[in-house]
Structure formats: C-alpha cells, structure tokens
Design a protein around this motif. Structure first.
Motif, PDB file in Angstrom:
ATOM      1  N   SER A  52      77.474  11.239 -21.511  1.00  0.00           N
ATOM      2  CA  SER A  52      77.483   9.935 -20.847  1.00  0.00           C
ATOM      3  C   SER A  52      78.677   9.098 -21.284  1.00  0.00           C
ATOM      4  N   ALA A  53      78.972   8.095 -20.481  1.00  0.00           N
ATOM      5  CA  ALA A  53      80.074   7.180 -20.809  1.00  0.00           C
ATOM      6  C   ALA A  53      79.812   6.486 -22.140  1.00  0.00           C
ATOM      7  N   ALA A  54      78.568   6.103 -22.398  1.00  0.00           N
ATOM      8  CA  ALA A  54      78.220   5.435 -23.657  1.00  0.00           C
ATOM      9  C   ALA A  54      78.477   6.358 -24.849  1.00  0.00           C
ATOM     10  N   TYR A 100      66.150   6.322 -20.217  1.00  0.00           N
ATOM     11  CA  TYR A 100      66.386   7.391 -21.173  1.00  0.00           C
ATOM     12  C   TYR A 100      65.250   8.416 -21.109  1.00  0.00           C
ATOM     13  N   LYS A 123      70.448   7.877 -18.052  1.00  0.00           N
ATOM     14  CA  LYS A 123      70.877   7.817 -16.654  1.00  0.00           C
ATOM     15  C   LYS A 123      72.110   6.925 -16.618  1.00  0.00           C
ATOM     16  N   ASP A 124      73.247   7.533 -16.299  1.00  0.00           N
ATOM     17  CA  ASP A 124      74.530   6.832 -16.287  1.00  0.00           C
ATOM     18  C   ASP A 124      74.641   5.920 -15.061  1.00  0.00           C
ATOM     19  N   ASP A 126      76.334   6.135 -12.498  1.00  0.00           N
ATOM     20  CA  ASP A 126      76.345   6.873 -11.230  1.00  0.00           C
ATOM     21  C   ASP A 126      74.992   7.515 -10.918  1.00  0.00           C
ATOM     22  N   TRP A 129      71.850  11.999 -14.871  1.00  0.00           N
ATOM     23  CA  TRP A 129      71.387  12.150 -16.247  1.00  0.00           C
ATOM     24  C   TRP A 129      72.462  12.847 -17.059  1.00  0.00           C
ATOM     25  N   ARG A 130      72.775  12.258 -18.225  1.00  0.00           N
ATOM     26  CA  ARG A 130      73.789  12.825 -19.111  1.00  0.00           C
ATOM     27  C   ARG A 130      73.360  12.644 -20.563  1.00  0.00           C
ATOM     28  N   VAL A 132      73.390  11.504 -24.298  1.00  0.00           N
ATOM     29  CA  VAL A 132      73.926  10.341 -25.004  1.00  0.00           C
ATOM     30  C   VAL A 132      73.744  10.489 -26.510  1.00  0.00           C
TER      31      VAL A 132
END
Length: 137
Positions: A52-54, A100, A123-124, A126, A129-130, A132
C-alpha cells in the motif's frame, strides 16, 4: 417438489459461496496469499511494489528488504501455511482510519515450527486491498 427443494438448496449454497467471496476478509486474502508467496521466494522488491501507499511511506524498498532478510532467514523455507484467522476492522493502533483486514497464518518453516505470520491488509485509495504490514513470530 423434490426438484424444487433441490434447486432451492443449490441456489442457497451458490449464494452463500458468492457472498463469502465478496467479504473483505476473502478479498484481502486473495491478495495476501500470492504476496506471501513472493516473500517466500525472496522477491522482496516485488512485495514492496505491491504494498500500500501507506506502507511505502513508512520505509524504502531497501529497508524493507533488509527487514525481511533479517526476519525470515533464520526460519528457513516455508513448509506449510494455513490461515488461522481473518478479521475486518476500521481501526488499527497507530494507523489512520480506514478499512483493514488482519490475517493470521499458522506457519511451519524448516527451522521453526508453529510460527505465526500476521499480514495487515489495507484498502488503498483506489479501493484495492494491499499489504500495509507484516510480522512473524
């Protein structure tokens, strides 16, 4: 009458399977499992790319690789991994509000049996689900 009953049972079974697959826990696991397979293969840069971006804001690809090598090398190769629990939540300690899923796997490794791997999925922006976060103990 028997045919109607059979069709009703079949419809209910199919509906329950479809609904279960749409649950956040199942959707997050569909991403987490192949991501963990990349971790198992040592493809750490790829796992960072899929995070994820985070996650990417917290550490660089090089720091992530360093952390994984340190954490995973003593365990050896994965022998067996089974999902133990999956929990949806909208809050985690020290994390921004969001969606999450916390997945806990019971895993056996060459050098360590009965380890617990925890994958935190988010959940990013977009709506995908990625990963983190990842922890093993």
């Amino acid at each position: 009458m028997k045919v109607t009953h059979l069709l009703t049972c079949l419809f209910l079974c199919i509906t329950s399977v479809v609904l279960a697959q749409d649950k956040p826990e199942a959707l997050a696991q569909k991403v987490a499992d192949p991501w963990l397979a990349l971790v198992d293969k040592g493809q750490y840069a790829e796992t960072w790319q899929q995070a994820s971006a985070a996650f990417k804001l917290q550490l660089t690809s090089d720091k992530w690789k360093e952390a994984l090598v340190s954490a995973r090398t003593p365990f050896g190769k994965v022998v067996k991994r089974t999902l133990g629990s999956a929990q949806y939540t909208t809050s985690l300690p020290n994390a921004p509000a969001g969606e999450y899923v916390v997945l806990q796997y019971q895993s056996d490794f060459e050098n360590k049996s009965s380890a617990t791997e925890t994958v935190f999925m988010m959940k990013d922006a977009d709506k995908q689900w990625r990963p983190v976060g990842y922890f093993i103990k």
